[in-house]
Enzyme design. Structure first.
Site, short mmCIF file in Angstrom:
data_model
loop_
_atom_site.label_atom_id
_atom_site.label_comp_id
_atom_site.label_asym_id
_atom_site.label_seq_id
_atom_site.Cartn_x
_atom_site.Cartn_y
_atom_site.Cartn_z
CE LYS A 188 5.11 4.63 7.07
NZ LYS A 188 5.24 5.98 7.59
NE ARG A 247 0.86 5.54 17.27
CZ ARG A 247 2.08 5.39 16.83
NH1 ARG A 247 2.41 5.87 15.67
NH2 ARG A 247 2.95 4.77 17.54
NE ARG A 263 -3.54 3.58 11.92
CZ ARG A 263 -2.79 2.54 12.27
NH1 ARG A 263 -1.56 2.73 12.69
NH2 ARG A 263 -3.28 1.32 12.21
CG PHE A 302 -4.68 2.13 6.08
CD1 PHE A 302 -4.65 1.42 7.26
CD2 PHE A 302 -4.17 3.42 6.04
CE1 PHE A 302 -4.13 1.98 8.41
CE2 PHE A 302 -3.64 3.99 7.19
CZ PHE A 302 -3.63 3.27 8.38
CE LYS A 322 8.31 1.88 11.45
NZ LYS A 322 7.92 2.73 12.52
NE ARG A 339 6.29 -0.20 17.47
CZ ARG A 339 5.88 0.89 16.85
NH1 ARG A 339 5.92 0.97 15.54
NH2 ARG A 339 5.45 1.93 17.53
CD GLU A 388 -2.92 -0.65 2.47
OE1 GLU A 388 -2.38 -0.36 3.55
OE2 GLU A 388 -4.13 -0.79 2.33
#
Ligand code: ATP
Length: 564
Positions: A256, A277, A261, A346, A436, A430, A254
């Site tokens: 970025k 977030r 967020r 997303f 990323k 995470r 995707e």
């Protein structure tokens, strides 16, 4: 439960060095909390409200010092509290160092270990703190101090220690989220996995503890997402394309988006709320997102995405621009005239009356498309045309992924995210399922030997720069870099490079060697495409090295040494 009992237990936990023993203490505490279980499960972590609830006490340290001073007696003022703090270093010790004047307080001070003699309960503390949080408007700070004074006035030294820490969010008795999770499982004999899942969807340790006790594992498993109650965002690890493809064979790729967020909750009665977030409510700051939701959403959904600042053409602006809008509480309309934002989603956590966390990523993205697509649009409409939907491709070929990355940069975005197409949505994790790109370890200084004129809005800008390195007196190509930056930067680079145009052929431009770019990259590969025999994989423009001449650029030997 008496607040004195809670304070005693907190002191015992604080004195305990061993993690396992701490879990055992918290287990006992939860077992004994009875009707106050929800409050105790939060207090022991230093929380007054559930983690999803962005209500704050909104009381600063100095108001707390004032309340302590007033409760401590006529000879004490807030400066005295601050002086003691400077000396002792910790507000709990300071609060515990006073003898509070209230009758019950003295009673508690002389009472037994179980707090007998004191009638302050954890529920009274909670209710008073809830009133304190709710106080708003003129005079509210005084009201808050009054309420807090009322509590301190009824505290023993030990109670005051933990009240002060609770109010200032500095509990620090060694009880983390994992401790409470383990203690709930232990106290109420339910599996840790079920506790963990229930915590992920509810973000409320109090509710999870109560349900575990009263309804057992079946109750925990029945806790679902709720519209209006935010969950923690799934996060990404740093990683390379090579690692991702090795592990998953195929990656969901995707763009970025460089923004902030957001998690959007849209309810059955058409109300939309937006959270950051950190689960803070930011609805009022983002009217464009509400307008988008009004136009697009029909049924209840929870969506995960990014809010991006855009210019008049819809091109992304740097992250700093979003920040001017994100948490703004006043003058939102005025700020909106200066910076416009738009959402890109997303992920879809809830739609069609179902929680989708356990569904594979690609299924969730399909659902997302169904939620956002305009029902009136022609059947064969390209998915890239669905406004507000992230672009997602599945790919197993690094070259294809590199092309997507270059397009993302060209469109002014940060690059790409790589996701495991089969992965579930894990709130707050995470994990390795979202990657990323790793920050570049090494950089290279390359001579810019060519470029391309842009298209459309960027027709007057040079972009997609050809990079070369030195091989003796020659320059050999090693890759091309799209900048992934603003029009402003492109204009600056065009101005710098245009005087060095040696030849033009359509959009392609040859440049005489004059300008050096510092670039990052993920890997160096052998390649027949470029004259050096090597290609930079995922090259990134970092800076113009105006302090360097082409003679100072990196060499083929350096490339070879970096590969070995
Ligand atoms: P970190 O998450 O490491 O603390 P950060 O907030 O700076 O750091 P990054 O690590 O750079 O964020 O990248 C992850 C963030 O990228 C996500 O939290 C999200 O805000 C953003 N993002 C942009 N596009 C996407 C996408 N397509 N999928 C997931 N996240 C995206």
């Amino acid at each position: 439960m008496q607040f004195a009992t809670f304070a005693d237990r907190a002191a015992a936990i604080e004195a305990e060095p061993a993690d396992l023993e701490i879990v055992a203490h918290v287990t006992d505490l939860l077992e004994d909390a009875e009707a106050d279980l929800e409050i105790v499960a939060r207090f022991v972590q230093g929380r007054v409200f559930p983690a999803w609830d962005s209500t704050t006490l909104d009381i600063g340290p100095s108001a707390c010092y004032e309340a302590i001073a007033r409760a401590a007696g006529t000879n004490v003022d807030a400066d005295d509290v601050e002086d003691r703090l400077a000396e002792m270093g910790e507000i709990g010790d300071v609060a515990a160092s006073y003898d509070f004047g209230g009758q019950q307080g003295l009673g508690a001070f002389t009472g037994g270990d179980d707090g007998s003699g004191d009638d302050l309960t954890v529920r009274e503390v909670y209710d008073t703190l809830a009133d304190l949080a709710a106080a708003e408007g003129s005079g509210s700070q005084d009201r808050k101090v009054d309420l807090l004074f009322g509590l301190f006035n009824r505290c023993s030294s030990e109670e005051a220690r933990y009240l002060a820490r609770l109010v200032l969010s500095e509990m620090r008795i060694g009880v983390g989220e994992g401790t409470v999770r383990d203690a709930v499982a232990e106290a109420f004999d339910v599996p840790e996995d079920s506790v963990e899942r229930a915590l992920q969807v509810s973000n409320d340790y109090g509710e999870v503890a109560r349900v575990a006790r009263d309804e057992g594992v079946a109750g925990l498993d029945a806790i679902d997402l709720e519209i209006g109650r935010p969950v923690q965002a799934m996060l990404a690890q740093a990683g390379t394309v090579t690692d991702a493809l090795d592990e998953w064979e195929e990656a969901a790729v995707e763009w970025k988006y460089d923004g902030a967020r957001i998690q959007l909750h849209h309810s059955a009665d058409g109300e939309t709320r937006v959270f950051s977030r950190n689960m803070e409510e930011v609805t009022d700051a983002l009217p464009e997102v509400l307008e988008y939701a009004d136009e697009t959403l029909e049924d209840p959904v929870i969506l995960d995405g990014e809010v991006v600042a855009v210019d008049d053409d819809g091109s992304p602006l740097p992250f700093q621009e979003v920040l001017k809008r994100f948490r703004r509480k006043h003058d939102v309309e005025k700020a909106r005239e200066e910076v416009t934002v738009r959402p890109v989603f997303f992920d879809c956590l809830h739609a069609g009356g179902e929680d989708l966390l356990e569904e594979p990523l690609t299924t969730r993205h399909d659902q997302l498309r169904a939620v956002l697509a305009d029902d009136d649009a022609p059947e064969d409409e390209d998915e890239t045309d669905v406004e507000g939907l992230s672009l997602l491709w599945t790919a197993d070929d690094p070259d294809e992924i590199e092309a997507i990355d270059a397009d993302a940069l060209e469109a002014g975005h940060e690059g790409i995210m790589l996701k495991n197409p089969d992965s579930a949505y894990s709130p707050g994790r995470r994990g390795k399922h979202w990657r990323k790109r790793k920050p570049d370890v090494e950089t290279l200084d390359c001579v810019v030997t060519g470029a391309e004129w842009g298209e459309g809005r960027r027709a007057n800008f040079l972009g997609t720069f050809e990079l070369s390195i030195r091989d003796g007196d020659d320059l050999e190509t090693v890759g091309k870099v799209a900048t992934g930056i603003t029009d402003e930067k492109l204009a600056e680079l065009t101005e710098l490079l245009e005087p060095h145009v040696a030849a033009e052929d359509g959009q392609d431009v040859d440049l005489e060697p004059a300008v050096v770019f510092e670039v990052g990259y993920e890997e160096i590969q052998t390649s027949p495409t470029y004259s050096s025999g090597y290609a930079l994989r995922f090259p990134r423009f970092l800076a113009v090295r105006s302090d360097k001449e082409p003679e100072d650029a990196d060499t083929l030997e350096r490339i070879e040494s970096l590969r070995s």
